[in-house]
Design an enzyme around this catalytic site. Structure first.
Site, short mmCIF file in Angstrom:
data_model
loop_
_atom_site.label_atom_id
_atom_site.label_comp_id
_atom_site.label_asym_id
_atom_site.label_seq_id
_atom_site.Cartn_x
_atom_site.Cartn_y
_atom_site.Cartn_z
CG ASP A 4 -1.98 -0.94 1.38
OD1 ASP A 4 -1.33 -1.98 0.14
OD2 ASP A 4 -3.35 -1.21 1.45
CE LYS A 25 -5.37 1.84 2.50
NZ LYS A 25 -4.11 1.90 2.96
CE LYS A 80 -6.68 -1.46 2.50
NZ LYS A 80 -5.54 -1.61 2.98
#
Length: 318
Positions: A155, A218, A254
């Site tokens: 991430d 995300k 996300k």
């Protein structure tokens, strides 16, 4: 996970022309929040679906091998066995989607999961998380170290300065290098939308991240003052849909930061179903970044099974 996204060339001319209609976005987000959520059996089924999409996360300064181990145990068995048995779901292999930790804790998580004979993915935040204000060389090295220690998902955070100053080509080049550093690991790109200023910037950053080869986009690090919001999500998932129509490639989504209640998780699932369709309602294309959400879902499942709410001591903590 989704098939590896090879990335596409950056279409700067098209990116420069993008404009997002703010009122339309707000209206759509309000409509989705107002949709009725399923009750009883259906609600329990949706909550189980939400569990399987959670990246169970600990990103605290006082993380230790022992609390990472507890997190892994909880990820493997996220709901009490007796509750699942009463729902006839005890043998369906329900786990969270992944565990997410800092790079220095990746080896601990990998060790705990291997000891439990679990193939659950380990995700690691990287690239100077959460601010991303470290030199590119340092950020690349951090990705390489996390992958070396066994992370299969990274991430990353984008360089917000480049987005805020409209340097989309420079952002694209950075993300391509980070994509390369990830190797076989999947790259989930955090836009830190609360710091991007406008919906137009959010859309552009989403598209640049996908063109650079991101497997997921995300919303947030969870450390900004404003994290995952429904209007921002509408902008991002519309970008995902547009990218899919252009390339035929599905990129995951996300939301993260501030998602704490089972009711909120149901709204997020509804948003994905409404905007992207059932194909995205799986951990390969949808994740919920959360640390405390699972506890509330388990509490609701307990109520569904027993008709009562659990006392604090009756449900194991992660």
């Amino acid at each position: 996970m989704a098939d590896r996204n090879p990335g596409t060339d950056l279409d700067l001319e098209w990116i420069s022309k993008v404009r997002v209609n703010t009122q339309s976005v707000l209206k759509r987000a309000q409509h989705i929040q107002g949709l009725k959520v399923s009750k009883n059996q259906w609600q329990a089924a949706w909550l189980l679906k939400a569990v399987t999409c959670i990246d169970l996360t600990t990103l605290a300064g006082d993380d230790t091998p022992s609390n990472v181990h507890r997190l892994c145990v909880k990820a493997i068995q996220p709901l009490r066995y007796d509750l699942l048995k009463k729902m006839d779901m005890h043998d369906k292999g329900i786990t969270t989607a992944a565990v997410c930790v800092y790079p220095s804790r990746v080896a601990d998580a990998v060790r705990s999961l291997r000891a439990a004979n679990s193939s659950l993915p380990v995700a690691s935040v990287a690239t100077g998380f959460p601010a991303g204000q470290t030199p590119l060389e340092t950020r690349l090295e951090e990705v390489l170290l996390a992958v070396r220690d066994g992370a299969t998902e990274i991430d990353i955070v984008i360089n917000r300065t480049l987005a805020l100053t409209g340097q989309w080509e420079a952002l694209f080049r950075e993300l391509r290098q980070l994509r390369e550093a990830c190797g076989e690991a999947h790259m989930k790109t955090i836009l830190a939308t609360g710091e991007l200023g406008t919906f137009t910037n959010v859309y552009k950053a989403s598209m640049v991240a996908m063109m650079a080869g991101s497997d997921f986009i995300k919303t947030s690090t969870g450390k900004e003052s404003v994290n995952a919001t429904y209007p921002v999500a509408v902008v991002m998932v519309r970008a995902i849909r547009d990218y899919y129509l252009i390339t035929g490639h599905k990129v995951g989504f996300k939301p993260a930061g501030g998602i704490r209640t089972s009711q909120e998780s149901l709204v997020w699932l509804t948003l994905i179903k409404e905007e992207l369709g059932n194909d995205w309602l799986c951990p390969h294309l949808f994740r919920l970044g959360a640390s405390s959400l699972l506890a509330d879902i388990e509490r609701q499942i307990y109520h569904h099974v027993t008709g009562q709410y659990a006392a604090f001591h009756e449900l194991p903590m992660a």
